[in-house]
Scaffold this motif. Structure first.
Motif, PDB file in Angstrom:
ATOM      1  N   PRO A 260      28.604  13.426  17.337  1.00 47.37           N
ATOM      2  CA  PRO A 260      29.829  12.941  17.956  1.00 47.37           C
ATOM      3  C   PRO A 260      29.491  11.962  19.081  1.00 47.37           C
ATOM      4  N   PRO A 261      30.310  10.954  19.333  1.00 44.51           N
ATOM      5  CA  PRO A 261      31.597  10.710  18.684  1.00 44.51           C
ATOM      6  C   PRO A 261      31.504   9.872  17.420  1.00 44.51           C
ATOM      7  N   GLY A 262      30.275   9.410  17.054  1.00 41.84           N
ATOM      8  CA  GLY A 262      30.124   8.593  15.852  1.00 41.84           C
ATOM      9  C   GLY A 262      30.417   9.359  14.581  1.00 41.84           C
ATOM     10  N   ASN A 263      29.849  10.581  14.503  1.00 42.70           N
ATOM     11  CA  ASN A 263      30.076  11.480  13.356  1.00 42.70           C
ATOM     12  C   ASN A 263      29.792  10.804  12.022  1.00 42.70           C
ATOM     13  N   ASN A 264      28.676  10.082  11.969  1.00 45.86           N
ATOM     14  CA  ASN A 264      28.254   9.437  10.729  1.00 45.86           C
ATOM     15  C   ASN A 264      27.420  10.423   9.917  1.00 45.86           C
TER      16      ASN A 264
ATOM     17  N   ASP B 299      27.838  13.637   6.456  1.00 49.52           N
ATOM     18  CA  ASP B 299      28.639  14.208   5.371  1.00 49.52           C
ATOM     19  C   ASP B 299      29.650  15.196   5.941  1.00 49.52           C
ATOM     20  N   ASP B 300      30.802  15.290   5.291  1.00 50.16           N
ATOM     21  CA  ASP B 300      31.830  16.223   5.754  1.00 50.16           C
ATOM     22  C   ASP B 300      31.323  17.655   5.787  1.00 50.16           C
ATOM     23  N   ALA B 301      30.411  17.967   4.872  1.00 53.72           N
ATOM     24  CA  ALA B 301      29.888  19.337   4.812  1.00 53.72           C
ATOM     25  C   ALA B 301      29.112  19.707   6.072  1.00 53.72           C
ATOM     26  N   ASP B 302      28.630  18.711   6.805  1.00 57.29           N
ATOM     27  CA  ASP B 302      27.834  18.970   8.004  1.00 57.29           C
ATOM     28  C   ASP B 302      28.654  18.875   9.294  1.00 57.29           C
ATOM     29  N   LYS B 303      29.965  18.796   9.151  1.00 55.59           N
ATOM     30  CA  LYS B 303      30.825  18.605  10.326  1.00 55.59           C
ATOM     31  C   LYS B 303      30.601  19.675  11.377  1.00 55.59           C
TER      32      LYS B 303
END
Length: 311
Positions: A279-283, A285-289
């Protein structure tokens, strides 16, 4: 609790009134009459509420009012726990009566705090990249668009930003103002960009030139793992702390103090997309959120340099 009205006057009145000192008291002459004494007592009684109000103002917290300001983007305010603005600015010695230059303010995260803090006796100057000096059409368009959005942000709250000024510079040959005209220069998470563009030495020289002797350069930057070389991490967004210190000292600065205000021991610094994975980029996979949300924002060095007094 956030202040829903947008009165910059609230924050600034605290700053201004907080600087006031009570008037000195003089003893009454020995031959004062009873009438004179009664009049003096009455005047003192009338002045008491004002004195109490001054005392309350001096005890108030101007930074609290600014951090709760309705002009702040809620998404920005939500990151205070990661960016520690109060502690960081206190460490850099930023005050309301200084000329403060913020380098590459981006979307204005710190501008929302620095500009109202300086409104009144101080001065805030934001430094943007000059699109005309960009190396490609794509970069020119990017900076032109970013600068326009930043100006729109300031124009939306003239009560907060009316006295803020902006300049555009060529990062390869920057001039930030008249030599010796600034008290503080601040840069937050920008040095890795200059390293990638090859403009880091020119930028630090520009900081040194614009600061008055005794002025402070405050640097916050993503910190590489101990022992890593620049070549190993240059593409990751992280930088070795000793490398950043070397850039500043080569320009003439003296390292005055380090702080761990913005440290994050949970940051392993080995992410697939570098610092932008977090965060805040959050680049990622959704699975690693959840994984990266648990880590939080990057581990950052916080360095205070000073321009030596003239010999």
């Amino acid at each position: 609790m956030r202040i829903k009205s947008a009165p910059l006057a609230l924050a600034l009145s605290v700053l201004l009134l907080g600087a006031c000192s009570p008037a000195s008291e003089e003893a009454a002459p020995a031959d004062a009459t009873a009438g004179d004494t009664a009049t003096a007592d009455a005047m003192a009684a009338d002045a008491a509420p004002a004195a109490d109000a001054d005392a309350r103002d001096r005890e108030a917290d101007p930074m609290a009012a600014i951090l709760a300001g309705a002009w702040r983007d809620p998404a920005n305010a939500a990151r205070d726990g990661f960016r520690h603005p109060r502690e960081t600015l206190e460490f850099f010695g930023v005050g309301p009566s200084q000329t403060v230059i913020e380098i590459s303010p981006g979307g204005g995260w710190y501008t929302e705090i620095l500009a109202p803090l300086a409104q009144g006796k101080g001065r805030y100057i934001g430094v943007l990249n000059d699109p005309a000096t960009a190396g490609s059409e794509r970069a020119t368009a990017y900076y032109a668009n970013a600068n326009a959005k930043f100006r729109e942000k300031l124009a939306a709250h003239p009560d907060v930003y009316a006295n803020a000024s902006l300049i555009e510079v060529d990062p390869k040959a920057p001039v930030f103002g008249e030599p010796g005209s600034a008290d503080v220069v601040l840069t937050f998470r920008n040095v890795h960009n200059w390293v990638g563009a090859g403009s880091e030495a020119a930028m630090f020289k520009g900081f040194f030139d614009v600061l008055a002797p005794g002025g402070v350069l405050g640097v916050v930057e993503h910190r590489a793992a101990a022992g890593k070389t620049l070549e190993e991490v240059v593409e990751s967004g992280y930088l070795p702390e000793d490398y950043v210190i070397g850039l500043a000292t080569a320009a003439g600065f003296v390292l005055e103090e380090k702080s761990e205000i913005n440290a994050n021991p949970a940051d392993t610094k080995d992410h697939p997309n570098g610092v932008w994975t977090l965060p805040p980029g959050n680049n990622h996979d959704d699975a690693d959120k959840d994984k990266y949300a648990a880590i939080g924002e990057s581990d950052r060095m916080t360095l205070r340099f000073v321009k030596p007094q003239a010999q």
